[in-house]
Every structure is written in C-alpha cells, then in structure tokens.
Design an enzyme around this catalytic site. Structure first.
Site, short mmCIF file in Angstrom:
data_model
loop_
_atom_site.label_atom_id
_atom_site.label_comp_id
_atom_site.label_asym_id
_atom_site.label_seq_id
_atom_site.Cartn_x
_atom_site.Cartn_y
_atom_site.Cartn_z
N SER A 36 0.82 -1.22 0.00
CA SER A 36 0.00 0.00 0.00
C SER A 36 0.85 1.26 0.00
O SER A 36 0.31 2.37 0.00
CB SER A 36 -0.93 0.01 1.22
OG SER A 36 -0.19 0.00 2.43
N ASN B 228 -2.45 -1.65 13.40
CA ASN B 228 -3.90 -1.45 13.40
C ASN B 228 -4.30 -0.13 14.04
O ASN B 228 -5.10 0.64 13.48
CB ASN B 228 -4.60 -2.61 14.12
CG ASN B 228 -4.40 -3.94 13.43
OD1 ASN B 228 -3.79 -4.00 12.37
ND2 ASN B 228 -4.92 -5.00 14.03
N SER C 83 -13.69 24.24 -29.10
CA SER C 83 -13.91 22.96 -29.76
C SER C 83 -12.78 22.68 -30.74
O SER C 83 -12.27 23.61 -31.38
CB SER C 83 -15.25 22.99 -30.50
OG SER C 83 -15.35 21.91 -31.42
N ASN D 36 -17.17 27.01 -24.57
CA ASN D 36 -17.83 26.08 -23.66
C ASN D 36 -17.49 26.37 -22.20
O ASN D 36 -16.33 26.62 -21.87
CB ASN D 36 -17.42 24.64 -23.97
CG ASN D 36 -17.77 24.24 -25.39
OD1 ASN D 36 -18.80 24.64 -25.92
ND2 ASN D 36 -16.91 23.46 -26.01
N GLU E 289 -19.14 22.10 -16.36
CA GLU E 289 -19.57 20.78 -16.81
C GLU E 289 -18.82 19.69 -16.04
O GLU E 289 -19.40 18.67 -15.64
CB GLU E 289 -19.34 20.62 -18.30
CG GLU E 289 -20.20 21.51 -19.17
CD GLU E 289 -19.91 21.34 -20.64
OE1 GLU E 289 -19.82 20.17 -21.11
OE2 GLU E 289 -19.73 22.35 -21.35
N LYS F 161 -8.13 4.02 1.95
CA LYS F 161 -7.36 5.25 1.74
C LYS F 161 -7.62 5.89 0.39
O LYS F 161 -7.89 7.09 0.30
CB LYS F 161 -5.86 4.99 1.86
CG LYS F 161 -5.40 4.16 3.04
CD LYS F 161 -5.67 4.80 4.35
CE LYS F 161 -5.21 3.92 5.48
NZ LYS F 161 -5.76 2.54 5.46
#
Length: 528
Positions: free
Chosen positions: A86, A173, A340, A348, A353, A388
């Site tokens: 990890s 732990n 575009s 845009n 969005e 996580k």
C-alpha cells in the site's frame, strides 16, 4: 473541531504540518535532544534516491526480512507482494505517521518503557526521515509494504537498536487508524477553507449584481421572479450546511486510537491520555476493538463530501444552462472557458460541466467505502487497507471542484439586457396576483382559479397579465380593481414579497448584510 478552523493555512497534499495540530507535549518531556546525535555508520538504503517520489520494487535477492517475519520460513512471492503493498498510496500519511510516532515515543519514555536517551534518538531520527522525505531524498520500498514499515525500517537503518523499541505497545492497526484520523482532520480544515472562499465569491457576485431580477424556475419551467442575489445566496446557505456537516464530522473523528494495539489493548503501563493530548485529540477512544476496526469517521467524511459535491453539481448545471444560447443569461470570461477542436465558434463552460461530472466520482468514492465496510467481522481486517484511495480521491476532487467554482464565479458576467428581455415570458407575476385576490377577501383556491383564467386569456391573446384591461380582468372576477396594476409586472411582484427569507428586496438586503458580516466582506465597496 471549531468553526474557527475555516482558515487552515496548509495543504494536506503538500504534506506540510499544520500548526494547530502539532503535538503539544508537556514541557517536562520536550525531548532534551543533544545538539548532535552521532548516527551509527550503517547502510541507509533510503538515502539520496534519483527518483525520490517513486516507489521501488525490490528484487528477490535484495529483499530483507519482514519486521513481522519471525515465524515465517519463506518470503512472500512477487505477485503477493505487489498485490498487498500500500506504500504506493499511503505514503501520503507520512507526516501524520511521524507525528504519531513522536508522541508515542515520548509517552513510552515518560512511562519508563524506553529510556530518555532512546527517545531522543528516535525523535531526532524521525526528524531526519521527515527532512529527507520532504527534500526528495527518501526511497519508498514496496517490500516494506506500507508507510509505517517504511518509516520504521528506515529509522532502524538510521539509528539502530533504539528504533526497535518504538513499536512497543503499538500495532499497525491502531497506528494506521491514528494516522488516518489525523489526515482526515487536516483535510476537513482545508475543505472548510475552500468552502469559505466559494461563499465569499458568490456573495461578492451577488453584491455586484444587486437588484437584478431573474426568472425563478420550478420543474425547469418559469415560476416566479426572484432577485439574482437571492438565488446566489441559496447556494451560500447550502455551502454553510456543508461546512457544518464537515465540522461536526471533525468533532466526532477527533478521538485517539493509539494504544489500542491490535485489538485488545496492552498489558504494558502506557498512558493513552498523554498521546491523545499530544496529538490534539479530544480523548482516547474508550473501546480498543472499536478503535482499530471501525471507519465510520471516513464514511461520515465522504458522505459530507458527497452532499457538497451534489450542491456544486447543481450550481454547475445551472450555470451551464445559463451560458447556453437558449438562455444567454451569463457569459463566462475566456479565462474560464474552452473551445472545440472542430467547431471554431464554440465557447464552452467546461469547468462547470466537469464540476457536474466529477460529483459522480465523489459519490462513487463514498459507495466504494460503504461496500468495503459492509459485513466486516470485528475487529481489524486487511480489507480496510482499501479505505485510503477513495478518501484521498474524494478530498482531492472536492477541493478541485470548490476551487474551480470560486474561479468561475469571479469570471462571469450576467447579461442584464438579455435577462430583462426574457422576463415577460411565463407570466411570472401570476402568483402575486393570486395573493392580491386573497387580500381582497377571495379564498386562495378561488383566487388560484381566477388567475388561471386570466393567464388563459393572455395565452389566447399573446399578451402579458399587465396588458389586460381592467374591464377584461373584471370580466373574469369583480374582485379586481385599478390597484391590481400595483401587483402586475415582475418589478412590482418582487416588491410585494415580505415573508422572512423571501425574495423581497428588503428581505434579500438583510440576507446580504448577514453574509457580508459573516464572511467579513465590506459591503460598502459594492454599494450602487
């Protein structure tokens, strides 16, 4: 955590410790570190890596014995090691892991479980490791599995035998749960700061456009006229509740698991209250099994993030619609727009969005964690290693959404003429006329029907309610008189709203006063 934590200065992604949550150990325990610690001259495998931010994969020949490897006769296979590591993502917890280890080492010395000399060696070694990480000189090793083992093994390489005492009365732990709570606490502080910044941007935008009437919608159909600042303040209110949920979550997560060990606690005479105080927690968690096994604090955190994301998605949707030719109510600056690849005329509102779209991944992160935690037996299970990445992604995404919404709000212009010309459509003043009839003693249901017939007449004639003659109105109901024209038209309609929280000019002005004071905005700078 108090609401005053809104203005945390550091980023959890830059991994610079935050002042308000630094360990605060008693003066009698403040380390007495010698000016110079003579490190043992041993190989330190974490030194001066050419790729400091990466994670190395050790070959079979280079593998070292795991810190937990005493009862094993074989090392894990490459496939298992790659699947179970990890460190590729939990290295983000390094600052909080070192904070926890410093507090733990000082407590062990105070309790006589390690010597003060060993404590000083550990503390200075941890400082050196932190320096190397932040200087880009630290190599994260996947064969050391996670952030905890990487730092502990590196500390052993650096200072030798004293490092082997650090894990006394501690398990990974309780260690990871402590680290994660500290990380979430800092993350919440940063999100609260971003929420406040967006609130300031929205209130500022409202002040710049004070008095502008826009169509209010229900079912995406024209409903009633509202002041633009009233609409913008609706989002400010929603964000305030988002901040409240996060602050509440921070209070509940601010309890310390450290010292719960694997699940049952320890037979050694540790002082969990000391470490809890040193790390800025409210108290130790009462039950050691609960301390290591539950992730409800992350679930609550990601739930709060998800609700915030939903609110932002609604703002995104509204502004995307308003920026369209069909609405034309606002124009974003070029600095917050994109084009575009094939259509040269396009402009845009892509940031909004994406705000709308990225809400899906924030909600998805919550769902991932909910399913992860479903049905887990007590106490700790390795499944929880997977908590996580959804949390990291949720925080990174929600911070990005808040930042871009703030940026967009500072770079839009409302097209006042286009908005004004659009107001006659939809008979927005119809409900105000129904209120007028109530004031004339007409039951509301009867008045509703009368105004409905007035609207039907307007539709057939292609005119507005205010264009109907008094004779036409009286032909529908004798309750009408000349004073009805004081209620017709969107400007008159807005003036008639007077209930607390409504879109009436005085009511909205009061709301603006409140938020300007709350957010420390100088309202006089925007007076017209």
């Amino acid at each position: 955590m108090a609401a005053s934590s809104l203005v945390h200065q550091t980023s959890i992604f830059s991994s610079i410790p935050t002042k308000s949550h630094e360990p605060h150990l008693p003066n009698s325990l403040l380390f007495h570190i010698p000016r110079k610690l003579h490190y043992q001259k041993r190989l330190f495998s974490l030194q001066c890596a050419s790729s400091s931010s990466g994670t190395t994969m050790s070959s079979k020949a280079e593998k070292e014995t795991k810190l937990w490897g005493g009862r094993f006769e074989e090392s894990v296979t490459e496939v298992v090691e790659k699947f179970t590591e990890s460190i590729s993502f939990d290295k983000a917890l390094y600052k909080h892991d070192i904070m926890g280890s410093r507090a733990h080492a000082s407590m062990l010395a105070h309790q006589g479980l390690i010597s003060f000399q060993d404590r000083d060696s550990i503390l200075q070694g941890l400082d050196e490791i932190k320096r190397r990480i932040e200087a880009g000189e630290f190599v994260w090793r996947s064969d050391r599995e996670d952030v905890h083992m990487n730092i502990e093994a590196a500390l052993t390489d650096l200072i030798g035998e004293p490092a082997k005492k650090l894990h006394t009365a501690r398990s990974r732990n309780d260690q990871v749960s402590t680290d994660f709570r500290l990380w979430c606490r800092d993350a919440i502080d940063e999100i609260l700061k971003k929420i406040k910044k967006l609130q300031v941007a929205l209130v500022t935008l409202a002040l710049k456009n004070e008095g502008l009437i826009v169509p209010g919608y229900t079912h995406l159909q024209r409903a009633q006229p509202v002041l633009l600042e009233h609409l913008l303040l609706a989002y400010v209110e929603q964000l305030d509740r988002d901040a409240g949920r996060l602050a509440d979550c921070s209070v509940r997560l601010n309890y310390c698991p450290l010292g719960a060990c694997a699940l049952a606690g320890t037979g050694l005479p540790i002082d969990r209250f000391m470490t809890s105080d040193a790390l800025g927690f409210s108290a130790p968690l009462r039950n050691s099994i609960d301390a290591v096994s539950d992730r409800d604090f992350v679930l609550e955190f990601l739930s709060a993030n998800s609700i915030t994301a939903i609110h932002l998605s609604r703002l995104g949707e509204e502004w995307v619609l308003w920026a369209s030719e069909e609405f034309g109510f606002l124009t974003p600056n070029d600095s917050v727009s994109t084009g575009s690849s094939i259509m040269p005329q396009k402009k845009n509102p892509d940031p909004m969005e994406l705000v709308r779209g990225k809400s899906a991944r924030v909600v998805g992160d919550l769902i991932t964690l909910l399913v992860l935690c479903k049905g887990l037996p007590q106490a700790y299970n390795r499944d929880l290693q997977e908590d996580k990445e959804p949390a990291f992604d949720s925080v990174k995404t929600i911070i990005g959404m808040l930042e871009v919404c703030s940026e967009f709000a500072q770079n839009v212009t409302f097209n006042k003429d286009k908005i004004k010309n659009s107001l006659p459509a939809g008979h927005l003043d119809a409900t105000t006329v129904a209120d007028y009839l109530v004031k004339k003693g007409v039951p509301f249901r009867t008045g509703h029907d009368i105004v409905g017939r007035c609207v039907a007449l307007c539709v057939s004639k292609g005119c507005r309610l205010e264009d109907l003659t008094i004779d036409e109105l009286k032909g529908i109901s004798p309750s009408f008189s000349e004073d009805v024209y004081d209620y017709l038209g969107v400007e008159n309609s807005v003036k008639k709203f007077c209930s607390y929280g409504s879109t009436g000019s005085e009511c909205v002005s009061s709301q603006l006063d409140f938020w300007a004071a709350q957010l420390e905005i100088d309202r006089t700078a925007y007076s017209q």
